[in-house]
Structure formats: structure tokens, C-alpha cells
Design a protein around this motif. Structure first.
Motif, PDB file in Angstrom:
ATOM      1  N   THR A   9      -1.109  14.600   0.775  1.00  0.00           N
ATOM      2  CA  THR A   9      -2.343  15.313   1.106  1.00  0.00           C
ATOM      3  C   THR A   9      -2.235  15.959   2.487  1.00  0.00           C
ATOM      4  O   THR A   9      -2.633  17.117   2.677  1.00  0.00           O
ATOM      5  N   ALA A  65       0.814  -1.218   0.000  1.00  0.00           N
ATOM      6  CA  ALA A  65       0.000   0.000   0.000  1.00  0.00           C
ATOM      7  C   ALA A  65       0.848   1.269   0.000  1.00  0.00           C
ATOM      8  O   ALA A  65       0.355   2.338   0.343  1.00  0.00           O
ATOM      9  N   THR A  66       2.085   1.174  -0.411  1.00  0.00           N
ATOM     10  CA  THR A  66       2.970   2.334  -0.403  1.00  0.00           C
ATOM     11  C   THR A  66       2.423   3.510  -1.221  1.00  0.00           C
ATOM     12  O   THR A  66       2.484   4.646  -0.750  1.00  0.00           O
ATOM     13  N   PRO A  67       1.864   3.297  -2.420  1.00  0.00           N
ATOM     14  CA  PRO A  67       1.322   4.454  -3.159  1.00  0.00           C
ATOM     15  C   PRO A  67       0.217   5.185  -2.382  1.00  0.00           C
ATOM     16  O   PRO A  67       0.165   6.414  -2.394  1.00  0.00           O
ATOM     17  N   LEU A  68      -0.628   4.444  -1.704  1.00  0.00           N
ATOM     18  CA  LEU A  68      -1.681   5.094  -0.920  1.00  0.00           C
ATOM     19  C   LEU A  68      -1.101   5.846   0.275  1.00  0.00           C
ATOM     20  O   LEU A  68      -1.570   6.936   0.623  1.00  0.00           O
ATOM     21  N   LEU A 105       0.347   9.057  -1.086  1.00  0.00           N
ATOM     22  CA  LEU A 105      -0.734   9.990  -1.413  1.00  0.00           C
ATOM     23  C   LEU A 105      -1.290  10.629  -0.148  1.00  0.00           C
ATOM     24  O   LEU A 105      -1.524  11.839  -0.094  1.00  0.00           O
ATOM     25  N   GLY A 106      -1.485   9.831   0.890  1.00  0.00           N
ATOM     26  CA  GLY A 106      -1.959  10.369   2.154  1.00  0.00           C
ATOM     27  C   GLY A 106      -0.981  11.339   2.775  1.00  0.00           C
ATOM     28  O   GLY A 106      -1.371  12.383   3.309  1.00  0.00           O
TER      29      GLY A 106
END
Length: 101
Positions: free
Chosen positions: A29, A19-22, A25-26
Motif C-alpha cells: 500500500t 504479522a508478516t502478511p499485514l 500489505l502495508g
């Protein structure tokens, strides 16, 4: 598919970076909110913690109600149905948590 050498070492390493891309992104943000409106950072953290809590609770509700039908232990159509059931229960828990004041 030929995976990079680091991912062939251990499935545990692969799962760690799944889940590194998420996560990135978090983090981006969060940084944008921190720069544009630092007063909202506490609200952002509160919202993220609620989402995490209710997703976790939804997962455990599924495990408690259906101890004999874990998706990773089933095969074929039963496995697909179990994954969909779990997703719906987690989604319902997230929705219920979002509706709370």
C-alpha cells in the motif's frame, strides 16, 4: 498441525513472523501511494505513527488500570473477558486519537 521446521525451533521466531502478511500489505500500500501520489507519503507516515502511538497508549492504559487482571495470566471466562476489555480499551484509545486534530 505440523508446522514447518523453522517455527518448531523457537516460539520467538514464530512470533516474529506472526504479522508478516499485514506488514507486506502495508508495504505494498505504501509503495502504491508512493508511485501514485508522492506528496501524500508524509501524511501516510503521520497517520500510521498516530495509530501506532494510540494503540500503544491504549495497551498501557489497560495494564495500568488492571494490573491484577492480565489476560495471559487468567483462565476460562475471566481470560476471555480480559481480552475483550483490553481490545475495547485499545479501540477507545485509537478512536480518541483519531478524533484529535
Amino acid at each position: 498441525m505440523d508446522l514447518p521446521r523453522i517455527f518448531r525451533i523457537s516460539p520467538r521466531v514464530r512470533d516474529l513472523f506472526r504479522a508478516t502478511p499485514l506488514l507486506l500489505l502495508g508495504a505494498i500500500t505504501f509503495a502504491v501511494v508512493l508511485v501514485l501520489n508522492p506528496a501524500k507519503v508524509g501524511l501516510l507516515i503521520w497517520g500510521a505513527s498516530r495509530i501506532g502511538l494510540y494503540a500503544y497508549l491504549g495497551y498501557w492504559v489497560d495494564r495500568i488500570i488492571f494490573p491484577y487482571a492480565r489476560p495471559h495470566e487468567l483462565q476460562g471466562i475471566a481470560q476471555g473477558t480480559a481480552w475483550k476489555r483490553r481490545a475495547l480499551i485499545v479501540a477507545a484509545a485509537l478512536l480518541a486519537g483519531a478524533l484529535l486534530p
